[in-house]
Design an enzyme around this catalytic site. Structure first.
Site, short mmCIF file in Angstrom:
data_model
loop_
_atom_site.label_atom_id
_atom_site.label_comp_id
_atom_site.label_asym_id
_atom_site.label_seq_id
_atom_site.Cartn_x
_atom_site.Cartn_y
_atom_site.Cartn_z
N GLU A 125 0.87 -1.17 0.00
CA GLU A 125 0.00 0.00 0.00
C GLU A 125 0.91 1.23 0.00
O GLU A 125 1.30 1.74 1.03
CB GLU A 125 -0.92 -0.01 1.22
CG GLU A 125 -1.99 1.06 1.16
CD GLU A 125 -2.89 1.08 2.38
OE1 GLU A 125 -3.75 1.97 2.43
OE2 GLU A 125 -2.71 0.23 3.27
N HIS A 137 -0.27 7.65 6.14
CA HIS A 137 1.02 7.27 5.57
C HIS A 137 2.05 8.37 5.80
O HIS A 137 1.72 9.56 5.79
CB HIS A 137 0.88 6.97 4.08
CG HIS A 137 0.15 5.71 3.79
ND1 HIS A 137 0.73 4.63 3.15
CD2 HIS A 137 -1.13 5.32 4.05
CE1 HIS A 137 -0.16 3.66 3.04
NE2 HIS A 137 -1.29 4.06 3.57
N ASN A 213 -12.56 6.05 1.15
CA ASN A 213 -11.53 6.61 2.02
C ASN A 213 -10.28 6.96 1.23
O ASN A 213 -9.81 6.17 0.41
CB ASN A 213 -11.18 5.62 3.14
CG ASN A 213 -12.34 5.38 4.07
OD1 ASN A 213 -12.92 4.31 4.11
ND2 ASN A 213 -12.70 6.40 4.83
N ASP A 242 -16.68 -0.95 9.41
CA ASP A 242 -16.48 -0.95 10.86
C ASP A 242 -17.33 0.11 11.55
O ASP A 242 -17.24 0.29 12.77
CB ASP A 242 -15.00 -0.72 11.20
CG ASP A 242 -14.46 0.63 10.74
OD1 ASP A 242 -15.18 1.34 10.00
OD2 ASP A 242 -13.32 0.95 11.10
N GLY A 243 -18.18 0.83 10.79
CA GLY A 243 -19.00 1.88 11.37
C GLY A 243 -18.27 3.19 11.54
O GLY A 243 -18.87 4.17 11.99
N HIS A 245 -15.23 4.07 9.11
CA HIS A 245 -14.62 4.47 7.84
C HIS A 245 -15.64 4.87 6.78
O HIS A 245 -15.37 5.76 5.96
CB HIS A 245 -13.74 3.34 7.28
CG HIS A 245 -12.38 3.26 7.91
ND1 HIS A 245 -12.18 2.72 9.15
CD2 HIS A 245 -11.17 3.67 7.46
CE1 HIS A 245 -10.88 2.80 9.45
NE2 HIS A 245 -10.26 3.38 8.44
N ASP A 268 -8.28 -3.73 6.99
CA ASP A 268 -7.28 -2.68 7.20
C ASP A 268 -6.79 -2.73 8.65
O ASP A 268 -6.48 -1.71 9.26
CB ASP A 268 -7.86 -1.29 6.87
CG ASP A 268 -6.79 -0.24 6.60
OD1 ASP A 268 -5.62 -0.63 6.37
OD2 ASP A 268 -7.11 0.96 6.63
N LEU A 301 -7.77 8.93 10.90
CA LEU A 301 -7.94 7.50 11.12
C LEU A 301 -6.64 6.79 10.74
O LEU A 301 -6.00 7.13 9.74
CB LEU A 301 -9.08 6.95 10.26
CG LEU A 301 -10.51 7.26 10.71
CD1 LEU A 301 -11.50 6.84 9.63
CD2 LEU A 301 -10.84 6.56 12.01
#
Length: 377
Positions: A125, A137, A213, A242-243, A245, A268, A301
């Protein structure tokens, strides 16, 4: 050659739910499915479903893959995810120094040689991403592609390679070269406009990393990368349910827009999976786990505290789809994306005996890879 006949009280084979089936497993492969329960070797009096395949896994068991990648750490990561139904994965290396990429490739080659259960390849990634959409990142390691990266990407001993890149930072010729090497190219961490994204798809890219995202959004006068993802029927999209993202309504829109089978679940996941960890170091920052959400000290995040069985159950309840369809999103559809259709992702004759035993609450009792239990609750 050793065979095992398992009498399964309820089996979802990837297509339909069947009662009282006997799976014959020979040397890790399903060699027969029948209803002759008289000569079974063992009985599984619960619900059996295909094992989950996670194409974006940054860590687990207290370990991040980026932290000195090694065979030992890969083994720790996949063992943590076995607890939650993952039977196959692409361990994911986040943007880092070229030396770390090389170490990760060496660790992957060692894992494949050692036949670590469930290691299918590697997901890079980055590091060829958009600074504007870098998310968590490290900007200092985002860079153009070099000969040393090509040496890593050209390796044939590290399983299936998946690369997430920003098409505004990598040429169409280089994308075509990756595809010609058998690499799956996904667009992500990108601020590209629609024409640039579409040019990458035309060059052979056929996936999108964590839909919605870290990608340019769809707007009326500029469809962006998100519009490109939703419009191209043949392209697949990973999504984090996941509620945190992605809003469930936006996820429903993706399922309504994309052909069935072209949206698959990813976690992720970071190092917290399978642990009581509530914070960890990440490059020059600290990441905190609060209310199921991982947030960096710089505010964004930072991956997810999500496991596959939770992603499946979240999808079933939050997206108004059947539990069986949610299982397909975690098994059949990601297998199809990495060209493993007919090899794994369903429970059929000729496929790998990778499966889960679930209780009535759809939680994992045991996980089997190649016909052998790798986790028991």
């Amino acid at each position: 050659m050793t065979s095992l006949r398992l009498h399964v009280h309820q089996l979802f084979d990837g297509q339909q739910v069947l009662d009282h089936q006997v799976l014959t497993v020979t040397d890790g492969t399903i060699t027969a499915i029948d209803n002759d329960t008289s000569n079974a070797d063992d009985v599984i009096s619960a619900f059996v479903v295909p094992g989950f395949i996670d194409l974006q896994v940054n860590g687990g068991g207290g370990v991040l893959f980026n932290d000195s990648p090694s065979l030992e750490k890969l083994t720790t990561i996949i063992a943590a995810h076995h607890q939650f139904g993952t039977t196959g994965m692409l361990p994911t290396l986040i943007t880092d120094k070229i030396e770390v990429m090389e170490q990760a490739a060496d660790a992957m080659a060692a894992a494949i040689r050692s036949k670590v259960p469930g290691i299918l390849g590697i997901h890079f990634e980055g590091p060829h991403l958009s600074v504007a959409k870098k998310g968590t990142h490290a900007e200092e390691y985002i860079r153009p592609i070099s000969d040393r990266e090509w040496q890593v990407l050209s390796r044939k001993d590290i399983g299936q390679i998946l690369v997430t890149l920003a098409p505004e930072t990598v040429s169409v010729a280089d994308i075509h070269r990756m595809v010609s090497l058998g690499i799956k190219v996904c667009l992500g961490h990108t601020n590209a406009d629609y024409p640039t994204a579409q040019a990458a798809i035309d060059a052979g890219a056929d996936g999108f990393t964590h839909l919605y995202n870290a990608m340019s959004p769809i707007q009326g006068r500029e469809p962006g990368v998100t519009g490109c993802a939703l419009l191209n029927d043949h392209a697949s999209c990973g999504i984090i349910i996941d509620g945190h993202h992605v809003d469930y309504t936006a996820a429903k829109l993706a399922l309504k827009t994309k052909p069935k089978g072209k949206v698959f679940l990813v976690t992720d996941a970071m190092s917290t999976i399978g642990t009581n960890q509530t914070e960890f170091s990440f490059f020059d920052r600290t990441v905190y786990l609060r209310d199921g959400r991982l947030t960096s000290t710089t505010g964004e995040l930072a991956g997810a505290a999500l496991d596959m069985i939770s992603a499946v159950n979240n999808s079933h309840h939050g997206l108004d789809i059947s539990f069986e369809e949610a299982v397909r999103m975690a098994s059949k559809y990601p297998a199809n994306y990495i060209n493993q259709s007919g090899i794994r992702g369903e429970l059929k004759v000729g496929q790998a005996a990778d499966f889960l035993v679930l209780n009535q609450e759809h939680q994992v009792i045991s996980t089997w890879v190649a016909g052998k239990p790798v986790y028991n609750a």
